[in-house]
Write a protein that holds these residues in place. Structure first.
Motif: not given
Length: 184
Positions: A146-171
């Motif tokens: 998918x596109x290399x984007x992650x969602x999160x506001x407070x520091x650390x919240x992006x780590x809860x975006x499972x699809x976003x994390x999987x996308x950037x791991x794949x990237x």
């Protein structure tokens, strides 16, 4: 073989740096070296079009970016990350691109791509703007799931975006594999 990852977020331990660290860990698992550099706390000026770089191979502005450029120049890969409000990143990549273009075009054929973080909106337009840097410099951009984007506001919240994390791991995995194939 090395990949430099540059965070344009003004937050030293914010979501962008955390996302880039995930990329770096993936790259290192693939046997490559990775270095995450943060622009947090730095003031990176925009290009002044003075053309000094064409003579010296370095930018005339002394704000620490030349040292980062040296690392990018020596690397096989370059990934940039920023929140939708960019931080200092666009000034940095525009100057890196100008120095490369004005000298030996050393960005040409480096492998990488952008990573974007946001609370809610503006992600695709930010990603598109950052992609222009890669295309104009003849760089190789790898895809992902998918596109290399992650969602999160407070520091650390992006780590809860499972699809976003999987996308950037794949990237990051594809960046590492592409570098290894190009340098086999």
């Amino acid at each position: 073989m090395k990949v430099v990852l540059l965070s344009g977020s003004p937050k030293k331990e914010g979501n962008t740096v955390q996302a880039l660290r995930v990329c770096a860990e993936t790259i290192e698992k693939n046997g490559l070296e990775a270095e995450v550099i943060s622009l947090a706390g730095k003031t990176i000026a925009g290009c002044r079009a003075c053309n000094a770089c064409k003579k010296t191979g370095k930018c005339a502005i002394d704000d620490g970016l030349n040292e980062i450029m040296d690392k990018v120049k020596d690397a096989e890969g370059f990934i940039v990350g920023a929140p939708v409000y960019f931080g200092e990143l666009m000034n940095a990549v525009q100057r890196i691109g100008m120095v490369s273009y004005g000298t030996t075009r050393w960005l040409n054929n480096k492998v990488g791509g952008p990573v974007v973080v946001a609370r809610r909106g503006g992600l695709t337009s930010t990603l598109q703007e950052m992609l222009m840097f890669y295309f104009i410099n003849g760089m190789i951009v790898t895809g992902s799931t998918y596109w290399n984007i992650l969602f999160g506001a407070a520091p650390g919240q992006v780590m809860q975006d499972e699809e976003g994390v999987n996308t950037i791991v794949n990237f990051a995995d594809k960046v590492a594999h592409t570098i290894k194939k190009l340098h086999a």
